[in-house]
Design a protein around this motif. Sequence first.
Motif, PDB file in Angstrom:
ATOM      1  N   MET A  72       0.844  -1.180   0.000  1.00  0.00           N
ATOM      2  CA  MET A  72       0.000   0.000   0.000  1.00  0.00           C
ATOM      3  C   MET A  72       0.889   1.242   0.000  1.00  0.00           C
ATOM      4  SD  MET A  72      -2.650   1.136   2.927  1.00  0.00           S
ATOM      5  CE  MET A  72      -3.617   2.559   2.748  1.00  0.00           C
ATOM      6  N   ASP A  73       0.638   2.166  -0.885  1.00  0.00           N
ATOM      7  CA  ASP A  73       1.398   3.404  -0.954  1.00  0.00           C
ATOM      8  C   ASP A  73       0.924   4.373   0.121  1.00  0.00           C
ATOM      9  OD1 ASP A  73       2.857   2.468  -3.025  1.00  0.00           O
ATOM     10  OD2 ASP A  73       1.723   3.512  -4.582  1.00  0.00           O
ATOM     11  N   VAL A  74       1.852   5.212   0.576  1.00  0.00           N
ATOM     12  CA  VAL A  74       1.560   6.198   1.615  1.00  0.00           C
ATOM     13  C   VAL A  74       1.881   7.578   1.071  1.00  0.00           C
ATOM     14  CG1 VAL A  74       2.168   6.961   3.945  1.00  0.00           C
ATOM     15  CG2 VAL A  74       2.122   4.520   3.407  1.00  0.00           C
ATOM     16  N   TRP A  75       1.005   8.525   1.337  1.00  0.00           N
ATOM     17  CA  TRP A  75       1.204   9.902   0.885  1.00  0.00           C
ATOM     18  C   TRP A  75       2.190  10.600   1.823  1.00  0.00           C
ATOM     19  CZ3 TRP A  75       0.615  12.958  -3.091  1.00  0.00           C
ATOM     20  CH2 TRP A  75       0.632  14.340  -2.920  1.00  0.00           C
ATOM     21  N   GLN A  76       3.197  11.236   1.240  1.00  0.00           N
ATOM     22  CA  GLN A  76       4.176  12.001   2.008  1.00  0.00           C
ATOM     23  C   GLN A  76       3.828  13.471   1.865  1.00  0.00           C
ATOM     24  OE1 GLN A  76       6.532  11.249   4.119  1.00  0.00           O
ATOM     25  NE2 GLN A  76       7.357  13.264   4.319  1.00  0.00           N
ATOM     26  N   GLU A  77       3.282  14.051   2.906  1.00  0.00           N
ATOM     27  CA  GLU A  77       2.802  15.438   2.859  1.00  0.00           C
ATOM     28  C   GLU A  77       3.925  16.420   2.548  1.00  0.00           C
ATOM     29  OE1 GLU A  77       0.002  18.263   2.723  1.00  0.00           O
ATOM     30  OE2 GLU A  77      -0.488  16.202   3.267  1.00  0.00           O
ATOM     31  N   ARG A  78       5.088  16.231   3.151  1.00  0.00           N
ATOM     32  CA  ARG A  78       6.193  17.175   2.999  1.00  0.00           C
ATOM     33  C   ARG A  78       6.667  17.280   1.552  1.00  0.00           C
ATOM     34  NH1 ARG A  78      11.537  16.297   3.200  1.00  0.00           N
ATOM     35  NH2 ARG A  78      11.254  14.215   4.009  1.00  0.00           N
ATOM     36  N   THR A  79       6.775  16.137   0.860  1.00  0.00           N
ATOM     37  CA  THR A  79       7.271  16.154  -0.519  1.00  0.00           C
ATOM     38  C   THR A  79       6.158  16.160  -1.558  1.00  0.00           C
ATOM     39  OG1 THR A  79       7.360  13.744  -0.636  1.00  0.00           O
ATOM     40  CG2 THR A  79       9.351  14.893   0.129  1.00  0.00           C
ATOM     41  N   GLY A  80       4.950  15.861  -1.117  1.00  0.00           N
ATOM     42  CA  GLY A  80       3.838  15.817  -2.058  1.00  0.00           C
ATOM     43  C   GLY A  80       3.901  14.607  -2.975  1.00  0.00           C
ATOM     44  N   TYR A 115       3.922  10.023  -3.250  1.00  0.00           N
ATOM     45  CA  TYR A 115       3.625   8.737  -2.637  1.00  0.00           C
ATOM     46  C   TYR A 115       4.909   7.936  -2.495  1.00  0.00           C
ATOM     47  CZ  TYR A 115      -1.409   9.286  -3.308  1.00  0.00           C
ATOM     48  OH  TYR A 115      -2.702   9.712  -3.237  1.00  0.00           O
ATOM     49  N   TYR A 116       4.973   7.130  -1.456  1.00  0.00           N
ATOM     50  CA  TYR A 116       6.072   6.186  -1.334  1.00  0.00           C
ATOM     51  C   TYR A 116       5.512   4.852  -0.850  1.00  0.00           C
ATOM     52  CZ  TYR A 116       6.087   6.891   3.748  1.00  0.00           C
ATOM     53  OH  TYR A 116       5.733   6.954   5.060  1.00  0.00           O
ATOM     54  N   CYS A 117       6.231   3.829  -1.135  1.00  0.00           N
ATOM     55  CA  CYS A 117       5.818   2.481  -0.777  1.00  0.00           C
ATOM     56  C   CYS A 117       6.222   2.202   0.677  1.00  0.00           C
ATOM     57  CB  CYS A 117       6.498   1.491  -1.732  1.00  0.00           C
ATOM     58  SG  CYS A 117       6.146  -0.220  -1.362  1.00  0.00           S
ATOM     59  N   ARG A 118       5.299   1.736   1.480  1.00  0.00           N
ATOM     60  CA  ARG A 118       5.561   1.458   2.889  1.00  0.00           C
ATOM     61  C   ARG A 118       6.697   0.440   3.049  1.00  0.00           C
ATOM     62  NH1 ARG A 118       2.143   2.293   7.336  1.00  0.00           N
ATOM     63  NH2 ARG A 118       0.552   2.859   5.844  1.00  0.00           N
ATOM     64  N   GLU A 119       6.749  -0.545   2.150  1.00  0.00           N
ATOM     65  CA  GLU A 119       7.815  -1.558   2.220  1.00  0.00           C
ATOM     66  C   GLU A 119       9.180  -0.924   1.970  1.00  0.00           C
ATOM     67  OE1 GLU A 119       4.962  -2.075   0.390  1.00  0.00           O
ATOM     68  OE2 GLU A 119       4.038  -3.420   1.845  1.00  0.00           O
ATOM     69  N   ASP A 120       9.220   0.075   1.085  1.00  0.00           N
ATOM     70  CA  ASP A 120      10.477   0.790   0.834  1.00  0.00           C
ATOM     71  C   ASP A 120      10.961   1.498   2.092  1.00  0.00           C
ATOM     72  OD1 ASP A 120      10.440  -0.058  -1.773  1.00  0.00           O
ATOM     73  OD2 ASP A 120       9.834   1.881  -2.605  1.00  0.00           O
TER      74      ASP A 120
END
Length: 91
Positions: A1-9, A11-16
């Motif tokens: 499941m991807d997670v939104w990173q507010e600071r950078t605007g 998405y990143y992968c939770r596993e990453d």
Amino acid sequence: MDVWQERTGEYYCREDRFAVEEYIKKKRELYVTSRTILTTHDWAIHSVDKLSQIDTVVFDEDPINALAPIDNVKISDLTKMANKSGETMFP
């Protein structure tokens, strides 16, 4: 499941994120280990002051470029070296 990173605007992968955290943890463990470390010569050279438990480093290739990187040489530098050695650059 991807997670939104507010600071950078982005998405990143939770596993990453977990993989990066594990990588950083293992990197920190290197500084206190007394076990054998297999790494690049560049990392070893720039981390040697932090590797308190390691007393021997073996390189699998010549590390001279990492120890003394030279991007360019000026004629004036060569002239100074020649003058110090007593040689004449331009006879």
